[in-house]
Motif scaffolding. Structure first.
Motif, PDB file in Angstrom:
ATOM      1  N   SER A  53      28.586 -26.872 -11.718  1.00 24.09           N
ATOM      2  CA  SER A  53      29.686 -27.819 -11.975  1.00 24.09           C
ATOM      3  C   SER A  53      29.136 -29.230 -12.110  1.00 24.09           C
ATOM      4  O   SER A  53      29.560 -30.007 -12.969  1.00 24.09           O
ATOM      5  CB  SER A  53      30.721 -27.745 -10.852  1.00 24.09           C
ATOM      6  OG  SER A  53      31.218 -26.423 -10.745  1.00 24.09           O
ATOM      7  N   PRO A 101      15.133 -32.412 -13.975  1.00 25.16           N
ATOM      8  CA  PRO A 101      14.550 -32.800 -12.690  1.00 25.16           C
ATOM      9  C   PRO A 101      15.559 -32.632 -11.540  1.00 25.16           C
ATOM     10  O   PRO A 101      16.755 -32.453 -11.787  1.00 25.16           O
ATOM     11  CB  PRO A 101      14.195 -34.273 -12.887  1.00 25.16           C
ATOM     12  CG  PRO A 101      14.954 -34.718 -14.085  1.00 25.16           C
ATOM     13  CD  PRO A 101      15.326 -33.530 -14.885  1.00 25.16           C
ATOM     14  N   LEU A 141      18.811 -34.764  -6.672  1.00 23.81           N
ATOM     15  CA  LEU A 141      18.852 -35.587  -5.451  1.00 23.81           C
ATOM     16  C   LEU A 141      17.559 -36.374  -5.272  1.00 23.81           C
ATOM     17  O   LEU A 141      17.568 -37.532  -4.868  1.00 23.81           O
ATOM     18  CB  LEU A 141      19.134 -34.708  -4.235  1.00 23.81           C
ATOM     19  CG  LEU A 141      20.408 -33.861  -4.334  1.00 23.81           C
ATOM     20  CD1 LEU A 141      20.587 -32.990  -3.096  1.00 23.81           C
ATOM     21  CD2 LEU A 141      21.637 -34.746  -4.529  1.00 23.81           C
TER      22      LEU A 141
HETATM   23  P1  GDP Z   1      28.077 -24.801  -8.323  1.00 23.34           P
HETATM   24  O1  GDP Z   1      28.653 -23.965  -7.301  1.00 23.34           O
HETATM   25  O2  GDP Z   1      27.013 -24.108  -9.074  1.00 23.34           O
HETATM   26  O3  GDP Z   1      29.134 -25.345  -9.273  1.00 23.34           O
HETATM   27  O4  GDP Z   1      27.370 -26.057  -7.634  1.00 23.34           O
HETATM   28  P2  GDP Z   1      27.914 -27.524  -7.407  1.00 23.34           P
HETATM   29  O5  GDP Z   1      27.867 -28.303  -8.674  1.00 23.34           O
HETATM   30  O6  GDP Z   1      29.212 -27.471  -6.721  1.00 23.34           O
HETATM   31  O7  GDP Z   1      26.789 -28.096  -6.485  1.00 23.34           O
HETATM   32  C1  GDP Z   1      26.397 -27.468  -5.317  1.00 23.34           C
HETATM   33  C2  GDP Z   1      25.532 -28.365  -4.547  1.00 23.34           C
HETATM   34  O8  GDP Z   1      24.298 -28.592  -5.161  1.00 23.34           O
HETATM   35  C3  GDP Z   1      26.142 -29.746  -4.343  1.00 23.34           C
HETATM   36  O9  GDP Z   1      26.013 -30.122  -3.005  1.00 23.34           O
HETATM   37  C4  GDP Z   1      25.341 -30.635  -5.247  1.00 23.34           C
HETATM   38  O10 GDP Z   1      25.172 -31.943  -4.724  1.00 23.34           O
HETATM   39  C5  GDP Z   1      23.994 -29.972  -5.269  1.00 23.34           C
HETATM   40  N1  GDP Z   1      23.269 -30.238  -6.455  1.00 23.34           N
HETATM   41  C6  GDP Z   1      23.805 -30.599  -7.640  1.00 23.34           C
HETATM   42  N2  GDP Z   1      22.845 -30.737  -8.556  1.00 23.34           N
HETATM   43  C7  GDP Z   1      21.675 -30.463  -7.940  1.00 23.34           C
HETATM   44  C8  GDP Z   1      20.340 -30.467  -8.394  1.00 23.34           C
HETATM   45  O11 GDP Z   1      20.011 -30.730  -9.572  1.00 23.34           O
HETATM   46  N3  GDP Z   1      19.390 -30.106  -7.457  1.00 23.34           N
HETATM   47  C9  GDP Z   1      19.729 -29.799  -6.203  1.00 23.34           C
HETATM   48  N4  GDP Z   1      18.767 -29.447  -5.384  1.00 23.34           N
HETATM   49  N5  GDP Z   1      20.979 -29.838  -5.733  1.00 23.34           N
HETATM   50  C10 GDP Z   1      21.939 -30.151  -6.599  1.00 23.34           C
END
Ligand code: GDP
Ligand code: MG
Length: 724
Positions: A72, A252, A255
């Motif tokens: 997302s 990349p 965070l």
């Molecule tokens: P979804 O369930 O796949 O839609 O994931 P979300 O977009 O809701 O994100 C899940 C978690 O991963 C959140 O806490 C985000 O802050 C974190 N997150 C988002 N992008 C990244 C990224 O590029 N790298 C990492 N390590 N964490 C991320």
């Protein structure tokens, strides 16, 4: 980008609103809800975002990947959407079911000259599976994969770098599912080239392993999966590249390297641009350089018009949840039927707006003004709307439904057309009759040219009206035109007949007044009873009639009467003239008037002397002798009057004068003479017999009585004078 920064909030909402619905669509719309039910919000959402009327000019993208892998988050960065993302503090699943949101590109509006994303990109955020607990999840995963494949052009596969090469990992399981359901779809749909792009986004790329290596590893794994699948009959030797194109990119760590992450997503965004460059070419292994080509190859588009997408998606989801085989061609046909019917109904409504008032006015049975152009425009509007909107759907269904609609509208228009012609027909005959009647009254009007001119004028109007309503010869009016022409000609004949009859009556009247004239008519002639009386009356008759016939012929020629019609009328005129004369003769030879006349002759002889002086009889004068002589002279006149004859007792050549009955008249004449004996027939005793023997006797007796009385009076006069 303010929107991207706000995403890490509690629910990721950044307040960006799609459309006009207050807050309703802040996060897009939930297509499949948490209970795995298809919602009915898509039409409203597509309408609010103005995608509904985009036809084929829209794109559909879905994202896949395990839960909480930042899907997302990625979509929100790429497409400026506001899908809910998981808060970093509370590690819980946020995306439930399947969401849909319209991508927006803020830069496109600030600087239209810069390259930007395609318009109308619909993005579906699919609830990911939790690697820890499978089972029920796996079922939804399979269903959502099928749903996404049946609808989307591009499937974004979100994967961590450290998962690459982990053949048994959750993502590989997901891809296996995608390939399987794809084969399932193709089992039914072998005819269409149905490609999809798998867009791998490798997240948290640290940079130690170059993209090229990651790509090779992944492709090897994908091919392995493909080979391991049991393929349906006919597809055993198929290659993965027969159905999919692949493209790979890295991002990349969001965070750890937030700025680079942001910059990279902004670059990535531009691959989702419109129009594939001409040099778009596919690598042999199916790996596509989408940085060069852009992602939206036409072959990926599912060809579902935007206004049919909600219905189509709903049906697909129903088939999936009912575990029925997904047969996309059948689904497209069903969709086409449904949508064509809906569009057809809308077209009929537009048609109704114009046509219903005319239909309502039908009972007035009048020529409706402006009907032709209205029919034409109503049909044009309805058919062109249908062609434009329904033409995007399944061709066979579209053609069938177009025919249905055309037939239906034409049937309604035909009713109007027929009614209009009927009314125009009536009007034409009315105007024709009216104009001619008025024209006849005008002195000197030439009936023949009046008919020709009026006929041409009303026919011109009729044809113009018929043509206006014929919808470019869709409706034919040859027979109707013939019917009008026939009616006009019949009416002309009738009008002429009426006019001839009036003329005949006028002629008859003028003959009657000639015959009864006290100056030179028969009435005058009867004042002098002599053997030449009837010859004189005959001459009067033949001369008057002959001159009247020539007047009549002149007039009837002006009426454009045929030779036959004229002959018939002349024949009738002569017969009627004789009848008139015959009635006058009867009148003049009534007993009382004859007695008066005869007594006049008698008195002239008996009561007056040769100088016209009243006689005073004296005794000894020859009263008896004078009386007998006077009486004898008068009594001789009576048989003279008995028969209408010419000099030397010749019968008047009445039959020759009237002539033979022209053909075609027998019936009319027979009818006319029905009630009384025909006094024009030479075989009829009444024709020339003025006084029957009975009447002669009675006349003679009456005369004798009166004459005798005169004698007695005269005798008495002498006796009294002798006594004095
Ligand atoms: P979804 O369930 O796949 O839609 O994931 P979300 O977009 O809701 O994100 C899940 C978690 O991963 C959140 O806490 C985000 O802050 C974190 N997150 C988002 N992008 C990244 C990224 O590029 N790298 C990492 N390590 N964490 C991320
Ligand atoms: Mg999510």
């Amino acid at each position: 980008m303010a929107a991207a920064d706000g995403i890490n909030g509690a629910n990721g909402a950044n307040g960006t609103s799609n459309g006009d619905h207050d807050g309703e669509f802040d996060h897009g719309t939930q297509v499949i809800d948490e209970n795995k039910e298809f919602t009915q919000t898509m039409p409203d959402y597509l309408s609010a975002t103005h995608v509904l009327q985009a036809g084929f000019s829209y794109h559909l993208i879905s994202v896949f990947g395990s839960q909480s892998t930042g899907k997302s988050t990625l979509l929100n960065h790429l497409f400026n959407t506001s899908f809910p993302v998981m808060s970093e503090s509370k590690r819980q699943q946020t995306t439930k079911g399947i969401w849909m949101s319209l991508a927006t590109d803020p830069e496109a509006s600030t600087d239209p000259g810069k390259p930007h994303m395609a318009d109308n990109i619909l993005v579906m955020d699919v609830e990911g599976t939790d690697g820890r607990e499978r089972g029920e999840d796996q079922d939804f995963e399979r269903k959502s994969a099928l749903f996404a494949l049946a609808t989307s052009e591009v499937l974004i596969v979100n994967i961590w770098e450290h998962q690459v090469g982990l053949y048994q990992g959750a993502n590989m399981g997901l891809l296996k599912t995608v390939f399987e359901v794809n084969l399932q779809l193709f089992q039914k749909d072998k005819s269409t080239v149905h490609r999809s792009l798998l867009f791998f986004v490798i997240r948290d790329h640290i940079g130690h392993t170059p993209l090229e290596n990651l790509k090779n590893t992944l492709m090897a794994d994908l091919n392995n999966i493909w080979h391991g699948l049991s393929k349906p009959p006919g597809l055993e030797s198929s290659q993965i590249s027969d159905f999919f194109d692949f493209t790979f990119t890295t991002l990349p760590h969001k965070l750890l390297q937030p700025d680079q992450f942001k910059a990279e997503t902004q670059r990535l965004k531009l691959r989702f641009r419109e129009e594939t460059p001409l040099n778009a070419k596919q690598a042999a292994d199916g790996v596509l350089d989408t940085a060069e080509t852009g992602v939206f190859l036409p072959a990926y588009h599912r060809r579902i018009p935007a206004d049919g997408l909600p219905h189509y998606a709903g049906n697909i989801w129903r088939m999936i949840t009912e575990n029925k085989d997904l047969d996309l061609p059948t689904q497209q046909e069903l969709l086409a039927q449904y949508r064509c019917d809906e569009i057809s109904t809308a077209c009929v409504e537009l048609f109704d707006e114009i046509i219903t008032p005319f239909e309502t006015a039908l009972n007035q049975k009048i020529v409706q003004e402006n009907l032709g152009p209205s029919m034409k425009s109503a049909l044009d509007i309805a058919i062109s709307k249908f062609t434009e909107e329904a033409g995007r759907y399944h061709k066979g269904v579209y053609k069938r439904k177009l025919e249905d609609l055309q037939k239906k509208l034409q049937a309604r228009l035909r009713v109007l057309f027929v009614a209009q012609l009927t009314a125009a027909h009536k009007t034409a005959v009315e105007i024709f009759a009216d104009t001619i009647q008025k024209g006849i009254k005008r002195s000197g009007a030439d009936f023949a040219s009046l008919v020709t001119e009026t006929r041409a004028a009303v026919l011109t109007d009729f044809i113009a009206e018929a043509m206006a309503c014929s919808l470019d010869n869709m409706f034919i009016y040859t027979e109707e035109l013939k019917a009008v022409e026939k009616d006009l000609d019949d009416r002309a004949t009738r009008l002429r007949g009426e006019e001839m009859a009036r003329l005949l009556t006028r002629m008859e009247k003028s003959l009657r007044s000639k015959f009864t004239s006290e100056d030179d008519g028969a009435a005058y002639m009867f004042k002098t009873i002599s053997p030449t009386l009837y010859p004189r009356v005959w001459t009067l008759f033949t001369e008057s009639v002959t001159s009247q016939v020539s007047v009549f012929t002149q007039r009837s020629t002006a009426l454009n009467a045929t030779m036959e019609e004229n002959e018939q009328a002349v024949y009738q005129l002569k017969k009627r003239a004789w009848r008139v004369l015959r009635a006058i003769l009867d009148e003049e030879t009534k007993e009382q008037s004859l007695i008066t006349r005869l007594m006049g002759y008698f008195d002239k002889d008996f009561r007056y002397d040769e100088h016209g002086v009243p006689r005073v009889w004296k005794a000894g004068e020859d009263i008896e002798g004078t009386f007998a002589k006077s009486k004898e002279t008068v009594l001789k006149l009576i048989p003279e009057l008995a028969t209408f004859k010419l000099e030397e007792d010749k019968q008047p050549p009445l039959t020759e004068f009237i002539g033979e009955a022209p053909p075609g008249l027998e019936e009319a004449v027979a009818e006319e003479d029905d009630d009384e004996e025909d006094v024009t027939s030479p075989t009829s005793a009444k024709t020339f017999t003025i006084l029957t023997p009975g009447r002669i006797t009675s006349l003679t007796e009456s005369f004798n009585r009166q004459a005798d009385q005169a004698f007695v009076d005269a005798k008495r006069g002498t006796i009294s004078s002798v006594e004095q």
